[in-house]
Design a protein around this motif. Structure first.
Motif, short mmCIF file in Angstrom:
data_model
loop_
_atom_site.label_atom_id
_atom_site.label_comp_id
_atom_site.label_asym_id
_atom_site.label_seq_id
_atom_site.Cartn_x
_atom_site.Cartn_y
_atom_site.Cartn_z
N GLU A 39 30.21 17.89 25.53
CA GLU A 39 31.10 18.92 24.96
C GLU A 39 31.19 20.13 25.90
OE1 GLU A 39 30.49 17.94 20.23
OE2 GLU A 39 29.24 19.47 21.16
N PHE A 40 30.06 20.52 26.47
CA PHE A 40 30.06 21.65 27.40
C PHE A 40 30.95 21.36 28.61
CE2 PHE A 40 28.36 23.40 31.36
CZ PHE A 40 28.53 24.75 31.13
N PHE A 41 30.77 20.19 29.22
CA PHE A 41 31.57 19.86 30.39
C PHE A 41 33.05 19.70 30.04
CE2 PHE A 41 27.46 18.38 32.33
CZ PHE A 41 27.47 19.28 33.38
N SER A 42 33.36 19.23 28.85
CA SER A 42 34.75 19.11 28.43
C SER A 42 35.40 20.48 28.29
CB SER A 42 34.85 18.35 27.10
OG SER A 42 34.44 17.01 27.28
N ALA A 43 34.67 21.43 27.71
CA ALA A 43 35.18 22.80 27.60
C ALA A 43 35.29 23.44 28.98
CB ALA A 43 34.29 23.62 26.68
N ALA A 44 34.32 23.17 29.84
CA ALA A 44 34.34 23.72 31.21
C ALA A 44 35.55 23.21 31.98
CB ALA A 44 33.05 23.39 31.93
N ASP A 45 35.96 21.98 31.71
CA ASP A 45 37.14 21.42 32.37
C ASP A 45 38.37 22.27 32.04
OD1 ASP A 45 39.06 19.81 33.61
OD2 ASP A 45 39.08 18.35 31.98
N SER A 46 38.54 22.62 30.77
CA SER A 46 39.69 23.45 30.38
C SER A 46 39.60 24.84 30.98
CB SER A 46 39.78 23.54 28.86
OG SER A 46 40.16 22.31 28.32
N ALA A 47 38.40 25.44 30.96
CA ALA A 47 38.24 26.78 31.53
C ALA A 47 38.50 26.78 33.03
CB ALA A 47 36.84 27.30 31.24
N SER A 48 38.01 25.76 33.72
CA SER A 48 38.22 25.70 35.17
C SER A 48 39.68 25.39 35.50
CB SER A 48 37.29 24.67 35.81
OG SER A 48 37.59 23.36 35.37
N THR A 49 40.37 24.69 34.62
CA THR A 49 41.81 24.46 34.83
C THR A 49 42.55 25.79 34.79
OG1 THR A 49 41.73 22.24 33.87
CG2 THR A 49 43.88 23.32 33.89
N HIS A 50 42.19 26.63 33.84
CA HIS A 50 42.80 27.97 33.75
C HIS A 50 42.56 28.75 35.04
CE1 HIS A 50 44.26 31.69 32.05
NE2 HIS A 50 43.11 32.26 32.38
N LEU A 51 41.32 28.72 35.54
CA LEU A 51 41.00 29.44 36.78
C LEU A 51 41.76 28.86 37.97
CD1 LEU A 51 37.17 29.98 36.35
CD2 LEU A 51 38.98 31.69 36.13
N ALA A 52 41.83 27.55 38.05
CA ALA A 52 42.52 26.92 39.18
C ALA A 52 44.01 27.24 39.17
CB ALA A 52 42.32 25.40 39.14
N LEU A 53 44.60 27.33 37.99
CA LEU A 53 46.03 27.60 37.91
C LEU A 53 46.39 29.04 38.28
CD1 LEU A 53 46.95 25.52 34.75
CD2 LEU A 53 47.53 25.02 37.12
N ARG A 54 45.40 29.89 38.41
CA ARG A 54 45.64 31.26 38.87
C ARG A 54 45.97 31.27 40.37
NH1 ARG A 54 41.28 35.16 36.41
NH2 ARG A 54 42.97 36.67 36.52
N ASN A 55 45.58 30.21 41.07
CA ASN A 55 45.92 30.04 42.48
C ASN A 55 47.38 29.56 42.53
OD1 ASN A 55 46.32 29.11 45.10
ND2 ASN A 55 44.26 28.25 45.27
N SER A 56 48.22 30.30 43.21
CA SER A 56 49.66 29.98 43.22
C SER A 56 49.98 28.64 43.87
CB SER A 56 50.44 31.09 43.92
OG SER A 56 50.02 31.18 45.28
N LEU A 57 49.04 28.09 44.63
CA LEU A 57 49.27 26.80 45.28
C LEU A 57 48.92 25.61 44.40
CD1 LEU A 57 47.82 27.68 48.80
CD2 LEU A 57 50.23 27.66 48.08
N VAL A 58 48.32 25.85 43.23
CA VAL A 58 47.85 24.79 42.34
C VAL A 58 48.82 24.67 41.16
CG1 VAL A 58 45.98 24.02 40.85
CG2 VAL A 58 45.47 25.15 43.02
#
Length: 175
Positions: A39-58
């Motif tokens: 469950e922790f890693f599943s939630a971390a996947d969503s949080a890290s997706t949000h962080l990655a999408l802040r990069n304009s190239l992603v």
């Protein structure tokens, strides 16, 4: 079957709790820890997706993923709810195989996203994700295997469980 020993004193014990299908509280606790990690890693996947999408190239290529903050929170909640429902249906033995796999896949996606967030190239991010997934799976399955080991020490006229007193490398398993 285990050999337990201190210098000059060895005892061979067959652990009845290691038989398949037996549901012990220790086994259930291990299943809960594995589920919590998944469950922790599943939630971390969503949080890290949000962080990655802040990069304009992603850019998110999955059309089913809502990339807004609320959409990613909903995605994490959905993953956790699915894991809770699956947990109700699986036996302890199935949980010990399923949850490390889910954790490994989610850890892989999380590290991939984090590497993309810091502007790593796509091949580096993919390789990092694969390494993280393999490491997570190896660590969680090793934890499950250590949970099956029991160490019994001679206590005069009886044997006592001293599994917590010794590191797993002191246990020899016989087949």
């Amino acid at each position: 079957m285990l050999i337990l020993a201190r210098p000059g004193n060895a005892t061979i014990i067959t652990d009845p709790s290691s038989h398949p299908g037996e549901r012990s509280s220790e086994s259930a606790a291990a299943g809960r820890r594995l589920k919590t990690s998944a469950e922790f890693f599943s939630a971390a996947d969503s949080a890290s997706t949000h962080l990655a999408l802040r990069n304009s190239l992603v850019h998110e290529r999955n059309p089913w993923v809502n990339t807004s903050a609320a959409g990613l929170v909903a995605l994490a909640a959905t993953k956790i709810l699915m894991l809770e429902l699956i947990d109700l249906k699986l036996s302890n033995a199935e949980k010990k195989a399923f949850f490390p796999l889910v954790s490994a896949l989610s850890a892989s996606a999380t590290i991939n996203n984090m590497l993309l967030a810091v502007s790593a190239s796509n091949p580096v991010a993919i390789a990092g994700g694969i390494v993280a997934g393999l490491y997570t799976h190896q660590q969680q399955t090793a934890h499950v295997q250590r949970g099956h080991l029991k160490v019994y020490c001679s206590g005069g006229s009886y044997l006592r469980n001293c599994s917590n007193d010794y590191a797993p490398q002191y246990v020899v398993r016989l087949r």
